[in-house]
Write a protein that holds these residues in place. Sequence first.
Motif, short mmCIF file in Angstrom:
data_model
loop_
_atom_site.label_atom_id
_atom_site.label_comp_id
_atom_site.label_asym_id
_atom_site.label_seq_id
_atom_site.Cartn_x
_atom_site.Cartn_y
_atom_site.Cartn_z
N ALA A 167 0.84 -1.20 0.00
CA ALA A 167 0.00 0.00 0.00
C ALA A 167 0.87 1.25 0.00
O ALA A 167 1.97 1.27 0.54
CB ALA A 167 -0.91 0.00 1.23
N ARG A 168 0.32 2.28 -0.62
CA ARG A 168 0.96 3.60 -0.60
C ARG A 168 0.26 4.43 0.45
O ARG A 168 -0.95 4.58 0.41
CB ARG A 168 0.74 4.23 -1.98
N ILE A 169 1.04 4.94 1.40
CA ILE A 169 0.49 5.76 2.48
C ILE A 169 0.60 7.23 2.08
O ILE A 169 1.68 7.70 1.70
CB ILE A 169 1.24 5.51 3.82
N PRO A 170 -0.48 8.00 2.18
CA PRO A 170 -0.44 9.41 1.79
C PRO A 170 0.55 10.21 2.64
O PRO A 170 0.74 9.94 3.83
CB PRO A 170 -1.87 9.90 2.06
N LEU A 171 1.15 11.19 2.00
CA LEU A 171 2.11 12.08 2.65
C LEU A 171 1.56 12.62 3.97
O LEU A 171 2.27 12.66 4.97
CB LEU A 171 2.43 13.23 1.69
N GLU A 172 0.31 13.02 4.00
CA GLU A 172 -0.28 13.62 5.20
C GLU A 172 -0.22 12.67 6.40
O GLU A 172 -0.02 13.10 7.53
CB GLU A 172 -1.73 14.05 4.95
N LYS A 173 -0.41 11.39 6.14
CA LYS A 173 -0.36 10.42 7.23
C LYS A 173 1.08 10.14 7.66
O LYS A 173 1.37 10.04 8.84
CB LYS A 173 -1.05 9.12 6.83
N VAL A 174 1.98 10.01 6.68
CA VAL A 174 3.38 9.74 7.02
C VAL A 174 3.96 10.90 7.82
O VAL A 174 4.73 10.70 8.77
CB VAL A 174 4.23 9.46 5.75
N ASN B 285 9.22 18.03 6.58
CA ASN B 285 8.56 16.73 6.51
C ASN B 285 7.96 16.43 5.14
O ASN B 285 8.10 15.32 4.64
CB ASN B 285 7.54 16.55 7.64
N ASP B 286 7.30 17.38 4.54
CA ASP B 286 6.72 17.12 3.22
C ASP B 286 7.80 16.93 2.16
O ASP B 286 7.70 16.07 1.28
CB ASP B 286 5.76 18.24 2.81
N ARG B 287 8.86 17.70 2.24
CA ARG B 287 9.98 17.56 1.29
C ARG B 287 10.65 16.20 1.46
O ARG B 287 11.01 15.56 0.48
CB ARG B 287 11.01 18.68 1.50
N ILE B 288 10.81 15.77 2.70
CA ILE B 288 11.43 14.47 2.96
C ILE B 288 10.61 13.38 2.27
O ILE B 288 11.15 12.55 1.54
CB ILE B 288 11.56 14.22 4.47
N CYS B 289 9.31 13.40 2.49
CA CYS B 289 8.44 12.39 1.87
C CYS B 289 8.51 12.47 0.35
O CYS B 289 8.59 11.44 -0.33
CB CYS B 289 7.00 12.53 2.34
N LYS B 290 8.51 13.66 -0.20
CA LYS B 290 8.52 13.80 -1.65
C LYS B 290 9.80 13.29 -2.28
O LYS B 290 9.76 12.66 -3.33
CB LYS B 290 8.25 15.25 -2.06
N THR C 278 8.51 7.19 -4.52
CA THR C 278 8.66 6.72 -5.90
C THR C 278 7.35 6.89 -6.67
O THR C 278 7.23 6.39 -7.78
CB THR C 278 9.08 5.23 -5.94
N ALA C 279 6.40 7.60 -6.09
CA ALA C 279 5.12 7.83 -6.75
C ALA C 279 5.34 8.65 -8.02
O ALA C 279 6.01 9.68 -7.99
CB ALA C 279 4.14 8.55 -5.83
N LEU C 280 4.81 8.19 -9.11
CA LEU C 280 5.00 8.88 -10.39
C LEU C 280 4.32 10.24 -10.44
O LEU C 280 4.74 11.12 -11.18
CB LEU C 280 4.52 7.99 -11.53
N ASN C 281 3.29 10.41 -9.63
CA ASN C 281 2.57 11.68 -9.65
C ASN C 281 3.18 12.73 -8.71
O ASN C 281 2.67 13.83 -8.61
CB ASN C 281 1.09 11.47 -9.31
N GLY C 282 4.25 12.38 -8.01
CA GLY C 282 4.94 13.34 -7.15
C GLY C 282 4.18 13.78 -5.92
O GLY C 282 4.47 14.82 -5.35
N ASP C 283 3.21 12.96 -5.48
CA ASP C 283 2.37 13.37 -4.35
C ASP C 283 3.03 13.14 -2.99
O ASP C 283 2.49 13.55 -1.97
CB ASP C 283 1.01 12.68 -4.40
N GLY C 284 4.18 12.50 -2.95
CA GLY C 284 4.87 12.28 -1.68
C GLY C 284 4.38 11.08 -0.90
O GLY C 284 4.84 10.84 0.21
N SER C 285 3.47 10.31 -1.47
CA SER C 285 3.02 9.10 -0.78
C SER C 285 4.15 8.09 -0.76
O SER C 285 5.02 8.09 -1.64
CB SER C 285 1.78 8.52 -1.47
N LEU C 286 4.17 7.25 0.27
CA LEU C 286 5.26 6.29 0.44
C LEU C 286 4.76 4.86 0.50
O LEU C 286 3.79 4.56 1.20
CB LEU C 286 6.04 6.58 1.72
#
Length: 187
Positions: free
Chosen positions: A48-55, A67-72, A76-84
């Motif tokens: 599963a991909r966890i949304p940036l907001e939760k991580v 924190n948002d830059r770290i996730c981004k 490896t999300a192709l859409n650049g949303d920062g999900s992990l």
Amino acid sequence: MGGSQSVFSDDELQEYSDLTFFSKKEILHVFKRFAEVDPDAVNQDRFARIPLEKVCQIPELKVNPFNDRICKVFSTALNGDGSLMFEDFLDMMSAFSDLAPRNVKAEWAFKIYDFNGDDLLDSDDLQNVVNRLTGSDDNLTEEEMDQLINNVMIEADLDDDNQLSFAEFEHVISKCPDFMNSFRIRL
């Protein structure tokens, strides 16, 4: 989901261990921490991909101004949303581990600070860094910000092109004794 051990085969754990700075036991602990971020999603699908907001809500990231830059940068999300995905999270935790060498930490720090993604740190990138560290766009006057960025460039811009390459950034970081402690997440 059962025990964490059953989530990965021995070969997968060995591969993760070979690719990170973690032991197999530590990898299982990192997976447990990842699963705690969104138990429902991870129980349903370990990929599963966890949304940036939760991580960004994990305690180690919650107070980090980047924190948002770290996730981004680790995503490896192709859409650049920062999900992990777990592997992204594992890479992130490995880079922030005590065992990661200075050059690995410097490479990731550079990517985090390179807001425009051009593989250089320019005055806009540095202004973003300062604003995040000070907590506001208006803690410094425009004149103070310009002076601060100018001082950084005088100290670090060895080729006088008004931007910092990775080599210049790494040179500056090598002079910062606290860098290794500040670029760390303990499990």
